[in-house]
Design an enzyme around this catalytic site. Structure first.
Site, PDB file in Angstrom:
ATOM      1  N   TYR A 148     -27.807  -1.884  -4.088  1.00  0.00           N
ATOM      2  CA  TYR A 148     -27.063  -0.757  -4.653  1.00  0.00           C
ATOM      3  C   TYR A 148     -26.303  -0.038  -3.539  1.00  0.00           C
ATOM      4  O   TYR A 148     -25.194   0.427  -3.733  1.00  0.00           O
ATOM      5  CB  TYR A 148     -28.027   0.222  -5.328  1.00  0.00           C
ATOM      6  CG  TYR A 148     -28.765  -0.401  -6.483  1.00  0.00           C
ATOM      7  CD1 TYR A 148     -28.180  -0.470  -7.743  1.00  0.00           C
ATOM      8  CD2 TYR A 148     -30.040  -0.956  -6.311  1.00  0.00           C
ATOM      9  CE1 TYR A 148     -28.852  -1.049  -8.796  1.00  0.00           C
ATOM     10  CE2 TYR A 148     -30.711  -1.522  -7.370  1.00  0.00           C
ATOM     11  CZ  TYR A 148     -30.122  -1.573  -8.607  1.00  0.00           C
ATOM     12  OH  TYR A 148     -30.786  -2.152  -9.652  1.00  0.00           O
TER      13      TYR A 148
ATOM     14  N   ASN B 123     -23.479   0.063 -19.007  1.00  0.00           N
ATOM     15  CA  ASN B 123     -22.688  -1.108 -19.416  1.00  0.00           C
ATOM     16  C   ASN B 123     -23.610  -2.242 -19.859  1.00  0.00           C
ATOM     17  O   ASN B 123     -23.378  -2.878 -20.851  1.00  0.00           O
ATOM     18  CB  ASN B 123     -21.820  -1.584 -18.248  1.00  0.00           C
ATOM     19  CG  ASN B 123     -20.541  -0.774 -18.175  1.00  0.00           C
ATOM     20  OD1 ASN B 123     -19.614  -1.011 -18.925  1.00  0.00           O
ATOM     21  ND2 ASN B 123     -20.493   0.196 -17.286  1.00  0.00           N
TER      22      ASN B 123
ATOM     23  N   CYS C 292     -25.821  -8.322 -13.465  1.00  0.00           N
ATOM     24  CA  CYS C 292     -26.463  -7.104 -12.963  1.00  0.00           C
ATOM     25  C   CYS C 292     -27.789  -7.433 -12.275  1.00  0.00           C
ATOM     26  O   CYS C 292     -28.255  -6.708 -11.412  1.00  0.00           O
ATOM     27  CB  CYS C 292     -26.735  -6.140 -14.106  1.00  0.00           C
ATOM     28  SG  CYS C 292     -25.347  -5.933 -15.224  1.00  0.00           S
ATOM     29  N   HIS C 293     -28.381  -8.547 -12.666  1.00  0.00           N
ATOM     30  CA  HIS C 293     -29.703  -8.906 -12.135  1.00  0.00           C
ATOM     31  C   HIS C 293     -29.653  -9.325 -10.674  1.00  0.00           C
ATOM     32  O   HIS C 293     -30.683  -9.468 -10.030  1.00  0.00           O
ATOM     33  CB  HIS C 293     -30.287 -10.035 -12.983  1.00  0.00           C
ATOM     34  CG  HIS C 293     -29.437 -11.244 -13.075  1.00  0.00           C
ATOM     35  ND1 HIS C 293     -28.532 -11.458 -14.109  1.00  0.00           N
ATOM     36  CD2 HIS C 293     -29.335 -12.300 -12.248  1.00  0.00           C
ATOM     37  CE1 HIS C 293     -27.930 -12.622 -13.883  1.00  0.00           C
ATOM     38  NE2 HIS C 293     -28.387 -13.149 -12.766  1.00  0.00           N
TER      39      HIS C 293
ATOM     40  N   GLU D  12     -31.638 -18.282 -10.567  1.00  0.00           N
ATOM     41  CA  GLU D  12     -30.487 -18.318  -9.668  1.00  0.00           C
ATOM     42  C   GLU D  12     -30.838 -19.010  -8.354  1.00  0.00           C
ATOM     43  O   GLU D  12     -29.979 -19.367  -7.570  1.00  0.00           O
ATOM     44  CB  GLU D  12     -30.022 -16.893  -9.381  1.00  0.00           C
ATOM     45  CG  GLU D  12     -29.559 -16.161 -10.624  1.00  0.00           C
ATOM     46  CD  GLU D  12     -28.265 -16.747 -11.163  1.00  0.00           C
ATOM     47  OE1 GLU D  12     -27.300 -16.784 -10.420  1.00  0.00           O
ATOM     48  OE2 GLU D  12     -28.253 -17.180 -12.323  1.00  0.00           O
TER      49      GLU D  12
END
Length: 106
Positions: A28, A50, A58-59, A85
């Site tokens: 962040y 969102n 976002c993950h 991922e």
DNA sequence: GCTTTGACACTAA
DNA sequence: CTTAGTGCCAAAG
């Protein structure tokens, strides 16, 4: 010091996330820094509002200390996605260190 | 237009 | 390692 435009702010966050390659994560803080402000929290706020989970990864956004952080659907789900991922996560913490943090060079 | 909230960051003890 | 305190920015009430 110019503050980030409120309208662009959310769009900036999403756009940056799209730049994160698979297998890498960002924090962040880095996002906020890339936006030119220190609103670490505002970043998460925009994502939470969102929550375009599929439109935006976002993950792939984690905390600076290596924790996966939170997630609108649950941190457990976030960890699961990271594992898919290719990011090794254990006990809500990134197993690897330093983090495969993606830098928004451009 | 001020107060509260929130998927955070950092330093000190 | 944990706990406590402070700072940060934007959106929502």
């Amino acid at each position: 010091m110019k503050k980030c435009d409120p309208k662009d702010f959310e769009e900036r966050c999403l756009e940056l996330l799209l730049k994160i390659p698979i297998g890498k994560v960002t924090t962040y803080k880095e996002i906020a820094h890339a936006l030119g402000c220190r609103g670490y929290r505002a970043v998460g706020q925009s994502l939470n509002r969102n929550k375009k989970l599929i439109s935006v990864p976002c993950h792939r956004v984690v905390k600076s200390n290596g924790e996966v952080g939170g997630y609108a659907l649950g941190k457990n789900e976030k960890i699961g996605l990271l594992l898919q991922e290719g990011v090794l996560v254990d006990g809500g913490r990134i197993s690897k260190w330093p983090l495969p943090m993606h830098r928004f060079s451009d």
